[in-house]
Write a protein that holds these residues in place. Structure first.
Motif, PDB file in Angstrom:
ATOM      1  N   GLN A   1       0.850  -1.189   0.000  1.00  0.00           N
ATOM      2  CA  GLN A   1       0.000   0.000   0.000  1.00  0.00           C
ATOM      3  C   GLN A   1       0.885   1.238   0.000  1.00  0.00           C
ATOM      4  OE1 GLN A   1      -3.536  -0.293   0.429  1.00  0.00           O
ATOM      5  NE2 GLN A   1      -3.769   1.898   0.089  1.00  0.00           N
ATOM      6  N   ALA A   2       0.519   2.225  -0.819  1.00  0.00           N
ATOM      7  CA  ALA A   2       1.220   3.511  -0.803  1.00  0.00           C
ATOM      8  C   ALA A   2       0.345   4.530  -0.089  1.00  0.00           C
ATOM      9  CB  ALA A   2       1.507   3.964  -2.235  1.00  0.00           C
ATOM     10  N   TYR A   3       0.968   5.408   0.674  1.00  0.00           N
ATOM     11  CA  TYR A   3       0.261   6.443   1.419  1.00  0.00           C
ATOM     12  C   TYR A   3       0.958   7.778   1.158  1.00  0.00           C
ATOM     13  CZ  TYR A   3      -0.458   2.343   4.504  1.00  0.00           C
ATOM     14  OH  TYR A   3      -0.710   1.105   5.008  1.00  0.00           O
ATOM     15  N   ALA A   4       0.177   8.834   1.047  1.00  0.00           N
ATOM     16  CA  ALA A   4       0.790  10.168   1.085  1.00  0.00           C
ATOM     17  C   ALA A   4       1.167  10.444   2.535  1.00  0.00           C
ATOM     18  CB  ALA A   4      -0.199  11.207   0.580  1.00  0.00           C
ATOM     19  N   SER A   5       2.380  10.934   2.751  1.00  0.00           N
ATOM     20  CA  SER A   5       2.837  11.172   4.112  1.00  0.00           C
ATOM     21  C   SER A   5       2.114  12.361   4.724  1.00  0.00           C
ATOM     22  CB  SER A   5       4.348  11.425   4.115  1.00  0.00           C
ATOM     23  OG  SER A   5       4.763  11.894   5.376  1.00  0.00           O
ATOM     24  N   ILE A   6       1.692  12.212   5.968  1.00  0.00           N
ATOM     25  CA  ILE A   6       1.092  13.345   6.690  1.00  0.00           C
ATOM     26  C   ILE A   6       2.198  14.213   7.278  1.00  0.00           C
ATOM     27  CG2 ILE A   6      -0.429  13.971   8.611  1.00  0.00           C
ATOM     28  CD1 ILE A   6      -1.774  11.206   8.222  1.00  0.00           C
ATOM     29  N   LEU A   7       3.250  13.549   7.739  1.00  0.00           N
ATOM     30  CA  LEU A   7       4.355  14.267   8.379  1.00  0.00           C
ATOM     31  C   LEU A   7       5.098  15.135   7.373  1.00  0.00           C
ATOM     32  CD1 LEU A   7       5.250  14.036  11.362  1.00  0.00           C
ATOM     33  CD2 LEU A   7       7.057  12.496  10.606  1.00  0.00           C
ATOM     34  N   ASN A   8       5.299  14.627   6.179  1.00  0.00           N
ATOM     35  CA  ASN A   8       5.996  15.368   5.131  1.00  0.00           C
ATOM     36  C   ASN A   8       5.204  15.201   3.824  1.00  0.00           C
ATOM     37  OD1 ASN A   8       7.645  16.508   3.264  1.00  0.00           O
ATOM     38  ND2 ASN A   8       9.500  15.426   3.900  1.00  0.00           N
ATOM     39  N   PRO A   9       4.352  16.184   3.497  1.00  0.00           N
ATOM     40  CA  PRO A   9       3.453  16.031   2.339  1.00  0.00           C
ATOM     41  C   PRO A   9       4.189  15.887   1.010  1.00  0.00           C
ATOM     42  CG  PRO A   9       2.745  17.830   3.755  1.00  0.00           C
ATOM     43  CD  PRO A   9       4.086  17.411   4.241  1.00  0.00           C
ATOM     44  N   ALA A  10       5.471  16.173   0.983  1.00  0.00           N
ATOM     45  CA  ALA A  10       6.220  16.041  -0.270  1.00  0.00           C
ATOM     46  C   ALA A  10       6.679  14.602  -0.500  1.00  0.00           C
ATOM     47  CB  ALA A  10       7.427  16.972  -0.254  1.00  0.00           C
ATOM     48  N   GLN A  11       6.357  13.709   0.429  1.00  0.00           N
ATOM     49  CA  GLN A  11       6.820  12.327   0.318  1.00  0.00           C
ATOM     50  C   GLN A  11       5.632  11.365   0.374  1.00  0.00           C
ATOM     51  OE1 GLN A  11       9.510  12.035   3.668  1.00  0.00           O
ATOM     52  NE2 GLN A  11      11.280  12.434   2.351  1.00  0.00           N
ATOM     53  N   PHE A  12       5.870  10.166  -0.116  1.00  0.00           N
ATOM     54  CA  PHE A  12       4.902   9.098   0.104  1.00  0.00           C
ATOM     55  C   PHE A  12       5.617   7.894   0.703  1.00  0.00           C
ATOM     56  CE2 PHE A  12       5.606   5.732  -3.073  1.00  0.00           C
ATOM     57  CZ  PHE A  12       6.459   6.356  -3.978  1.00  0.00           C
ATOM     58  N   ILE A  13       4.814   7.049   1.328  1.00  0.00           N
ATOM     59  CA  ILE A  13       5.348   5.851   1.984  1.00  0.00           C
ATOM     60  C   ILE A  13       4.751   4.638   1.288  1.00  0.00           C
ATOM     61  CG2 ILE A  13       5.426   4.539   4.152  1.00  0.00           C
ATOM     62  CD1 ILE A  13       4.943   7.276   5.546  1.00  0.00           C
ATOM     63  N   PHE A  14       5.590   3.678   0.974  1.00  0.00           N
ATOM     64  CA  PHE A  14       5.082   2.395   0.501  1.00  0.00           C
ATOM     65  C   PHE A  14       5.362   1.360   1.575  1.00  0.00           C
ATOM     66  CE2 PHE A  14       5.390  -1.751  -1.502  1.00  0.00           C
ATOM     67  CZ  PHE A  14       4.188  -1.783  -2.187  1.00  0.00           C
ATOM     68  N   ARG A  15       4.313   0.657   1.965  1.00  0.00           N
ATOM     69  CA  ARG A  15       4.456  -0.312   3.060  1.00  0.00           C
ATOM     70  C   ARG A  15       3.925  -1.662   2.600  1.00  0.00           C
ATOM     71  NH1 ARG A  15       2.540   2.681   7.161  1.00  0.00           N
ATOM     72  NH2 ARG A  15       4.324   2.877   8.511  1.00  0.00           N
ATOM     73  N   ASP A  16       4.689  -2.703   2.901  1.00  0.00           N
ATOM     74  CA  ASP A  16       4.251  -4.067   2.609  1.00  0.00           C
ATOM     75  C   ASP A  16       3.033  -4.399   3.469  1.00  0.00           C
ATOM     76  OD1 ASP A  16       4.258  -6.592   1.582  1.00  0.00           O
ATOM     77  OD2 ASP A  16       5.811  -7.363   2.914  1.00  0.00           O
TER      78      ASP A  16
END
Lengths: 285, 51
Positions: A73-88
């Motif tokens: 799943q990919a998420y837009a980061s709340i902490l840093n809106p310029a980044q996204f997180i991909f998590r298994d």
């Protein structure tokens, strides 16, 4: 949402803290969709066959990945809106994310490799130290992007800019009440700190001040082991009467866990009032 | 990591010499301690919100 809190050792030279997080996945910048037009990203999750994401140049990177990847799943980061997180989706071992390749790696700042539990550590934030605060004042940090399966560690930076080693990585726990972390060191007569010494606490009387509907397991003790430096940290519910034991050094005390965020084991007064459990509801212990 | 040396242990270092593969140089030091630069942090809690 993950909440971290800690306190500086009294009198320690700490200017700031670095907070680190480890997850089975990666953090990458969010480029403009047009920057990814026609590029690909190849991922293999949990040792399953490689999947390929093709970016169409219109759809944003998070949606593109979520539409085409199964098992993560990919998420837009709340902490840093310029980044996204991909998590298994398998967030603990044996979960793994393998960045296989693709033409989008450079734009996403990724390199080929396999990420497993605790194999990848990312600096999350730098938190300023509390200058002039009373001893024992807690430092708080909230990770809006965190999950219960992530691991966290903290380092300190002194006034010369030296960064310490990391604390042991910790996974979040969910808590029904306020905790007090019992801190201590186990050493032998030479002063050599003992590694992997068991420290355990056993509930003796049910606490009176827990939330309605909450029961505390009194059958099994809570255990931890000392780390490489002989130190241990054992979080316990505040206000509970427990038997605290370190079998390797013959330590055994009945103590009431203080209503503090942390306490050193040497500062814990022995509870002299405990004779037997006076409440028949819970039976004789 | 800081390494501080002082004390009575013998430390043998490899050296060289004609006709010898290795010589031995003995240096006396007071003691040998290795200290980890651990973070002076106590009460570290990581609390997760299940909701």
């Amino acid at each position: 949402m993950i909440y971290l809190r800690w306190a500086p050792f009294p009198g320690a030279d700490v200017v700031s803290y670095n907070v680190y997080r480890s997850l089975i996945g990666f953090v990458a910048p969010i480029p403009a969709p047009s920057a990814l037009a026609g590029l690909t990203l190849q991922l293999a999750l949990n040792s399953f066959p490689t999947q390929t994401v093709t970016f169409d140049g219109v759809t944003d990177v998070v949606t593109s990945i979520n539409n085409q990847i199964i098992g993560g799943q990919a998420y837009a980061s709340i902490l840093n809106p310029a980044q996204f997180i991909f998590r298994d989706n398998v967030r603990e071992a044996p979960g793994s994310v393998q960045v296989v390749g693709g033409t989008a790696l450079t734009v996403l700042g990724l390199s080929p490799g396999t990420i497993t539990q605790l194999s990848s550590v990312v600096l999350l934030s730098t938190v300023p130290g509390l200058v002039g605060a009373a001893p024992g004042t807690l430092v708080d940090f909230t990770d809006s992007d965190g999950a219960l399966q992530d691991y966290y560690a903290v380092t300190t930076i002194d006034h010369l800019g030296n960064e310490s080693l990391k604390t042991p990585f910790r996974q979040p726990i969910t808590s029904t009440g306020n905790l007090c972390v019992i801190e201590g060191v186990v050493s032998n007569l030479q002063g050599v700190r003992l590694v992997d010494c068991e420290v355990k606490a056993h509930l003796m009387i049910f606490p009176k001040s827990l939330a309605p509907g909450v029961f505390v397991d009194s059958r099994e003790p809570i255990c931890t082991l000392t780390g490489d430096d002989g130190r241990f940290s054992l979080p316990l519910l505040q206000g509970t009467l427990v038997r605290l034991e370190i079998p390797a050094v013959g330590y055994s005390r009945d103590i009431t866990v203080p209503c503090l965020a942390f306490a050193f084991i040497t500062d814990l007064p022995v509870d002299l009032h405990y004779k037997f459990n006076p409440d028949p509801q819970f039976g004789l212990l | 990591m800081k390494i501080i040396s002082q004390g009575t242990a013998l430390l043998f270092l490899p050296g060289g010499g004609i006709g010898h593969n290795y010589g031995q140089i003995a240096a006396q030091i007071q003691s040998f301690d290795v200290f980890y630069d651990l973070p002076p942090v106590v009460g570290f809690q990581v609390i997760g919100d299940p909701e």
